[in-house]
Design a protein around this motif. Structure first.
Motif: not given
Length: 386
Positions: A119-141
């Motif tokens: 399934g898909f939960e938008h709250n969980l997806q928001s967490l996924r965005v800030v934990d892994s999908l944003e790509e801004r820093y060299p040391a971590y996702d």
């Protein structure tokens, strides 16, 4: 900052997944807020639906303006309750980062597509965005936000997903769902500020669109009460060409009454349960709340909006087209990952069917309304929305 002992104090934060040196001029929660504001996902919210598609009118709320309004309401209440205003702002600005294009219609369609894969939960997806999908820093996702901000973002979570989160991060953001505990007062406040904002402002957009009338709203006690107050104090609001001012003044009074009601009811709950710190808050019932009467009137308003606005034939037509766009895109990308942007196409081909489906869901959830419409037209040859 004069914080109550049961507020989240930055010095006592549970920290970040990847330890970092503290910023010299900002607290950890201020730093979280700034990272959120500078994120790609935050900028995309300006072109994501609240109720009405972004291109249907320049003045309708989008996910971005909604998030800003939630933050404003949250900050006002947090200041009065002496809980952490910066943390409330960070959570409010991030709470919809994982929302799909086309609002709840897009979310429902993507959830249907993802049923075989959890399934898909938008709250969980928001967490996924800030934990892994944003790509801004060299040391971590991701954005590497504090535990307290991440906890607040994850408003809801299924048992299955909570168990998976706990396995990945023991005693982390999934733990409270497994042990039936509450989040911080700051997170509780964001949940309620979200409800206050979308109920009030969906009235505004509904009337602006012509799908709702002020006469219809006379049947909603919470709104009618403040419209009556406004017109008695300012009789000119009943005159020709004054509808917008009458609507604005009625909503302004309704919002103020709800904000003060939350302040009073929450203080009463705090005095009753006497939490001593953040951890004691977690073991108590939800403390940030409406009074019983305001809760019932708010639910009545919500039922009215569901019946008269969200299920309006014009909105339902948009909903049907939106769901079809999401379903079609999902099927096309799963079968032809190369049609996605190169980074997603590569990732989709690195694992099994679940990896492919999750990658496709990440790609679709990150789309703006207009990009999804263009992609559907490019891939299907149909234009379902103008």
């Amino acid at each position: 900052m004069n914080l109550a002992p049961f507020a989240c104090h930055p010095a006592n934060s549970k920290g970040r997944l990847h330890p970092e040196v503290a910023a010299p001029t900002r607290t950890d929660y201020q730093r979280d807020r700034d990272r959120i504001v500078h994120s790609t996902a935050f900028r995309r919210l300006v072109y994501k639906t609240q109720v009405f598609l972004n291109h249907e009118g320049d003045l309708f709320r989008t996910r971005l303006t909604h998030s800003l309004e939630v933050a404003q309401l949250g900050r006002s209440i947090a200041r009065a309750l002496q809980i952490n205003e910066d943390l409330v702002e960070a959570i409010s600005l991030a709470h919809d980062l994982g929302h799909t294009p086309f609002g709840h219609a897009g979310q429902d369609a993507l959830n249907e597509c993802m049923k075989p894969f959890g399934g898909f939960e938008h709250n969980l997806q928001s967490l996924r965005v800030v934990d892994s999908l944003e790509e801004r820093y060299p040391a971590y996702d991701g954005l590497n936000l504090t535990f307290e901000t991440r906890e607040g973002i994850l408003k809801h979570c299924s048992l299955q997903n909570a168990q998976r989160l706990e396995a990945q991060e023991p005693n982390g953001v999934g733990w409270r769902f497994l042990h039936k505990q509450q989040p911080s007062l700051e997170a509780q406040l964001c949940n309620l500020a979200d409800e206050i904002a979308y109920n009030a402002h969906d009235i505004d957009d509904g009337v602006r669109s012509g799908l709702l009338t002020l006469d219809q709203l006379d049947d909603v006690p919470l709104f009618a009460r403040f419209r009556d107050e406004a017109t008695k104090e300012h009789p000119q609001l009943l005159g020709q060409g004054m509808q917008r001012r009458c609507l604005h003044e009625s909503i302004r009074r309704m919002l103020s009454a709800q904000v003060y009601d939350v302040m009073d009811a929450t203080r009463e709950a705090i005095n009753e349960y006497r939490p001593t710190d953040v951890e004691s808050v977690r073991a108590l019932p939800v403390l940030v709340r409406f009074s019983p009467l305001m809760r019932e009137q708010s639910l009545e308003l919500k039922r009215f909006l569901f019946r008269s606005l969200y299920r309006h034939p014009q909105v339902m037509e948009m909903t049907g087209n939106a769901k079809r766009i999401v379903r079609d895109l999902f099927a096309i990308y799963v079968n032809s990952p190369a049609e996605m942007k190169p980074a997603f196409a590569w990732k989709a081909q690195q694992g099994d069917d679940t990896v492919r489906a999750v990658t496709v869901a990440d790609f679709i959830a990150g789309m703006t309304d207009r990009f999804a419409i263009r992609e559907h037209e490019r891939l299907s040859g149909e234009r379902l929305m103008a």
